[in-house]
Design a protein around this motif. Structure first.
Motif, mmCIF file in Angstrom:
data_model
loop_
_atom_site.group_PDB
_atom_site.id
_atom_site.type_symbol
_atom_site.label_atom_id
_atom_site.label_comp_id
_atom_site.label_asym_id
_atom_site.label_seq_id
_atom_site.Cartn_x
_atom_site.Cartn_y
_atom_site.Cartn_z
ATOM 1 N N PRO A 92 11.408 -46.941 -8.928
ATOM 2 C CA PRO A 92 12.174 -45.749 -9.283
ATOM 3 C C PRO A 92 13.112 -45.336 -8.145
ATOM 4 C CG PRO A 92 9.894 -45.481 -9.938
ATOM 5 C CD PRO A 92 9.964 -46.745 -9.113
ATOM 6 N N GLY A 93 14.322 -44.972 -8.507
ATOM 7 C CA GLY A 93 15.308 -44.512 -7.539
ATOM 8 C C GLY A 93 16.155 -45.606 -6.915
ATOM 9 N N GLN A 94 15.798 -46.856 -7.132
ATOM 10 C CA GLN A 94 16.582 -47.935 -6.528
ATOM 11 C C GLN A 94 17.922 -48.118 -7.232
ATOM 12 O OE1 GLN A 94 13.900 -51.378 -6.511
ATOM 13 N NE2 GLN A 94 13.682 -51.095 -4.300
ATOM 14 N N VAL A 95 18.903 -48.548 -6.436
ATOM 15 C CA VAL A 95 20.233 -48.871 -6.955
ATOM 16 C C VAL A 95 20.304 -50.385 -7.106
ATOM 17 C CG1 VAL A 95 22.708 -48.843 -6.477
ATOM 18 C CG2 VAL A 95 21.289 -46.864 -5.872
ATOM 19 N N VAL A 96 20.594 -50.841 -8.326
ATOM 20 C CA VAL A 96 20.695 -52.269 -8.608
ATOM 21 C C VAL A 96 22.133 -52.575 -9.003
ATOM 22 C CG1 VAL A 96 19.854 -54.190 -10.010
ATOM 23 C CG2 VAL A 96 18.278 -52.348 -9.337
ATOM 24 N N GLN A 97 22.734 -53.482 -8.245
ATOM 25 C CA GLN A 97 24.117 -53.878 -8.516
ATOM 26 C C GLN A 97 24.107 -55.125 -9.389
ATOM 27 O OE1 GLN A 97 26.543 -54.229 -5.022
ATOM 28 N NE2 GLN A 97 28.411 -54.049 -6.219
ATOM 29 N N GLU A 98 24.938 -55.110 -10.416
ATOM 30 C CA GLU A 98 25.002 -56.207 -11.373
ATOM 31 C C GLU A 98 26.351 -56.914 -11.254
ATOM 32 O OE1 GLU A 98 23.976 -56.668 -16.045
ATOM 33 O OE2 GLU A 98 25.387 -55.077 -15.552
ATOM 34 N N LEU A 99 26.289 -58.232 -11.121
ATOM 35 C CA LEU A 99 27.489 -59.058 -11.045
ATOM 36 C C LEU A 99 27.448 -60.101 -12.160
ATOM 37 C CD1 LEU A 99 27.355 -59.768 -7.203
ATOM 38 C CD2 LEU A 99 28.635 -57.951 -8.357
ATOM 39 N N ASP B 90 30.568 -49.176 -3.817
ATOM 40 C CA ASP B 90 31.034 -49.335 -2.428
ATOM 41 C C ASP B 90 29.981 -49.023 -1.363
ATOM 42 O OD1 ASP B 90 30.936 -46.616 -2.719
ATOM 43 O OD2 ASP B 90 33.001 -46.241 -2.156
ATOM 44 N N ASP B 91 28.705 -49.133 -1.713
ATOM 45 C CA ASP B 91 27.635 -48.936 -0.742
ATOM 46 C C ASP B 91 26.664 -50.099 -0.897
ATOM 47 O OD1 ASP B 91 26.115 -47.764 1.216
ATOM 48 O OD2 ASP B 91 25.639 -45.950 0.090
ATOM 49 N N LEU B 92 25.679 -50.193 -0.009
ATOM 50 C CA LEU B 92 24.683 -51.252 -0.143
ATOM 51 C C LEU B 92 23.721 -50.916 -1.269
ATOM 52 C CD1 LEU B 92 23.824 -52.094 3.581
ATOM 53 C CD2 LEU B 92 25.255 -53.387 1.996
ATOM 54 N N ALA B 93 23.388 -51.914 -2.070
ATOM 55 C CA ALA B 93 22.436 -51.748 -3.162
ATOM 56 C C ALA B 93 21.041 -52.158 -2.686
ATOM 57 C CB ALA B 93 22.863 -52.599 -4.352
ATOM 58 N N ASP B 94 20.032 -51.760 -3.441
ATOM 59 C CA ASP B 94 18.650 -52.141 -3.132
ATOM 60 C C ASP B 94 18.329 -53.542 -3.647
ATOM 61 O OD1 ASP B 94 17.756 -49.642 -1.875
ATOM 62 O OD2 ASP B 94 18.144 -48.794 -3.858
ATOM 63 N N ALA B 95 19.096 -54.002 -4.620
ATOM 64 C CA ALA B 95 18.927 -55.341 -5.187
ATOM 65 C C ALA B 95 20.205 -55.703 -5.936
ATOM 66 C CB ALA B 95 17.734 -55.393 -6.138
ATOM 67 N N VAL B 96 20.416 -57.001 -6.121
ATOM 68 C CA VAL B 96 21.553 -57.493 -6.907
ATOM 69 C C VAL B 96 21.020 -58.369 -8.029
ATOM 70 C CG1 VAL B 96 23.547 -59.061 -6.896
ATOM 71 C CG2 VAL B 96 23.259 -57.413 -5.049
#
Length: 146
Positions: free
Chosen positions: A22-29, A57-63
């Motif tokens: 919960p709360g993590q930012v996940v970037q999708e490519l 434009d920030d670091l994600a917790d996972a990609v």
């Protein structure tokens, strides 16, 4: 008891296997119409956040990187993904299963991961058409060592 509950949740939410918190930012490519929608929705349900795209434009917790054979150079895509997360954060490489359009040969995945400086875990099923692999920097699990 709890193992049964975990197994049941894993069947209803494929994102449980990714270890998203919960709360993590996940970037999708690499998102496209063919991506596994249930996995995407599961990630958002667990994290409580919408997936962010390549414009984040920030670091994600996972990609989560959806990659198909015709998407270009896999090594380059992995190197780019590494720059989007802190050291030790996972990159989840999603590729079409064997025999599906866009299938990526396992040896190519292993070579690209190694060239990018990543270690690959055993592939696992993430849906009807996709396989996932967790990629991490080799020293990510050995805290205090460089």
């Amino acid at each position: 008891m709890s193992a049964t509950a975990d197994h049941a949740e894993e069947r209803t939410n494929p994102a449980v296997r990714l270890g998203i918190q919960p709360g993590q930012v996940v970037q999708e490519l690499g998102y496209d119409d063919d991506t596994e929608q249930a996995l995407r929705e599961g990630i958002e349900a667990i994290s409580g956040n919408e997936l962010v795209d390549e414009d984040y434009d920030d670091l994600a917790d996972a990609v989560v990187l959806w990659f198909r054979e015709d998407d270009g150079d896999l090594t380059d895509a992995l190197v780019d993904a590494i720059s989007l997360v802190d050291d030790g954060s996972p990159i989840w490489l999603m590729t079409p299963k064997t025999g599906r359009d866009g299938f990526v040969v396992a040896s190519e995945i292993g070579e690209a991961a190694q060239t990018a400086g990543l270690q690959q875990t055993k592939p696992f099923n993430v849906g009807k058409d996709w396989t996932g692999s967790r990629l991490v920097t080799p020293n990510a699990s050995r805290s205090g060592k460089s």
